[in-house]
Design a protein around this motif. Structure first.
Motif: not given
Ligand SMILES: Nc1nc2c(ncn2[C@@H]2O[C@H](COP(=O)(O)OP(=O)(O)OP(=O)(O)O)[C@@H](O)[C@H]2O)c(=O)[nH]1
Ligand SMILES: [Mg+2]
Length: 295
Positions: A235-240, A244, A246
């Motif tokens: 989530r923190r790294m925006n790996f989606v 939607n 993580p």
């Protein structure tokens, strides 16, 4: 299915036997992040030559822990030094040590007739043997790259002052292969992309055992719970991922790559005073298959 040691590693074993009679000194190159787990101790001992231990990649290891490892090896009566193999000034002390070992005669020992002294560098795949040789030689004489199994042919490299170094392919014995997953963490055995989940889990477990939980950002906040940590990290790294969610697979891969390149700071996985990494041993056959697959 039971498989054998990969071909180029078998060849390296044969070359050790072949060249041993003309070798004066052995440099045992180990990874400073896992000095015991990457050490071919019994193998080198059996060769019966004067040896020097060098802790490679010490720029990636915890400095205090490296000092403790050096003290431990010195206690065992071993000449040893920590190096960054890529850096010529960092290998100067090692160069001195090699010369001392090569040119100082032991009581009762006869000087060899030849002027030149020969040095064999022995270590696991990807530990930095060729890079070290290039720094000692002060030129690009041996091919080096960040993947195990780069050196496949055997070559002598001349140094000023009557020294010759032998660059060999990496060697692995069964005791080390049994440590499978943790050797993938330091890139001795190539990990597969599908492995990164279990590798990053192993990494978290080792960091917990060694009291290094703080190294991974967010790990303590996730109560050192691996699944929660990986999801938070993604989530923190925006790996989606799809839906939607993580992307935890991508997070696992990122964590391993970052760890291997020093992106979490200097970390030693194996403590000099409390070695627990044997707990992470794999079964013999699956470890050998992993090494074989990529070579
Ligand atoms: N940070 C750091 N990287 C190093 C050090 N020594 C080697 N490397 C890197 O580690 C990778 C492997 O180095 P090599 O010299 O090819 O290793 P090797 O032991 O000869 O490997 P094989 O021939 O495949 O067994 C390269 O990307 C080097 O730049 C070191 O002391 N510190
Ligand atoms: Mg090499």
């Amino acid at each position: 299915m039971k498989r054998e040691i990969p071909g180029h590693i078998r060849k390296a074993f044969k070359s050790v036997d072949q060249y041993l009679p003309v070798v004066d000194v052995i440099v045992e190159l180990v990874d400073a992040r896992m000095p015991n787990g990457s050490r071919l101790k019994d193998f080198v001992k059996r060769l019966g030559k004067t040896s020097v231990i060098a802790l490679a990649k010490s720029d990636l290891a915890d400095e205090g822990e490296t000092r403790r490892w050096l003290a431990r090896f010195k206690n065992e009566g071993q000449a040893c030094v920590a190096v960054d193999c890529r850096n010529r000034s960092s290998v100067r002390n090692l160069s001195e040590m090699i010369r001392n070992a090569a040119f100082t005669l032991k009581p009762g020992q006869k000087a060899p007739l030849r002027k030149v002294r020969r040095v064999m560098i022995i270590g696991v795949p990807n530990v930095g043997k060729s890079t070290l040789i290039n720094s000692l030689a002060g030129r690009s004489a041996a091919r080096a790259a960040n993947m195990p199994g780069v050196t496949r042919s055997i070559q002598w490299i001349k140094l000023p002052g009557e020294l010759e170094l032998l660059d060999l392919p990496g060697i692995l014995d069964f005791a080390l292969l049994r440590r499978g997953d943790i050797l993938k963490l330091i890139n001795t055995i190539p990990g597969r992309d599908t492995d990164t989940w279990s590798q990053s889990k192993t990494l978290c477990e080792i960091l917990t055992f060694s009291g290094n939980q703080r190294v991974l950002p967010g790990y303590i906040e996730a109560d050192c719970n691996f699944e929660r940590f990986i999801a938070d990290y993604a989530r923190r790294m925006n790996f989606v991922a799809r839906g939607n969610e993580p992307d935890i697979e991508r997070a696992a891969t990122d964590i391993i790559k970052r760890f291997q390149s020093g992106g979490f700071g200097r970390v030693t996985l194996e403590q000099a005073e409390h070695d627990f990494t044997g707990l992470f041993a794999e079964t013999h056959d699956s470890a050998v298959e992993n090494a074989d697959d990529e070579n």
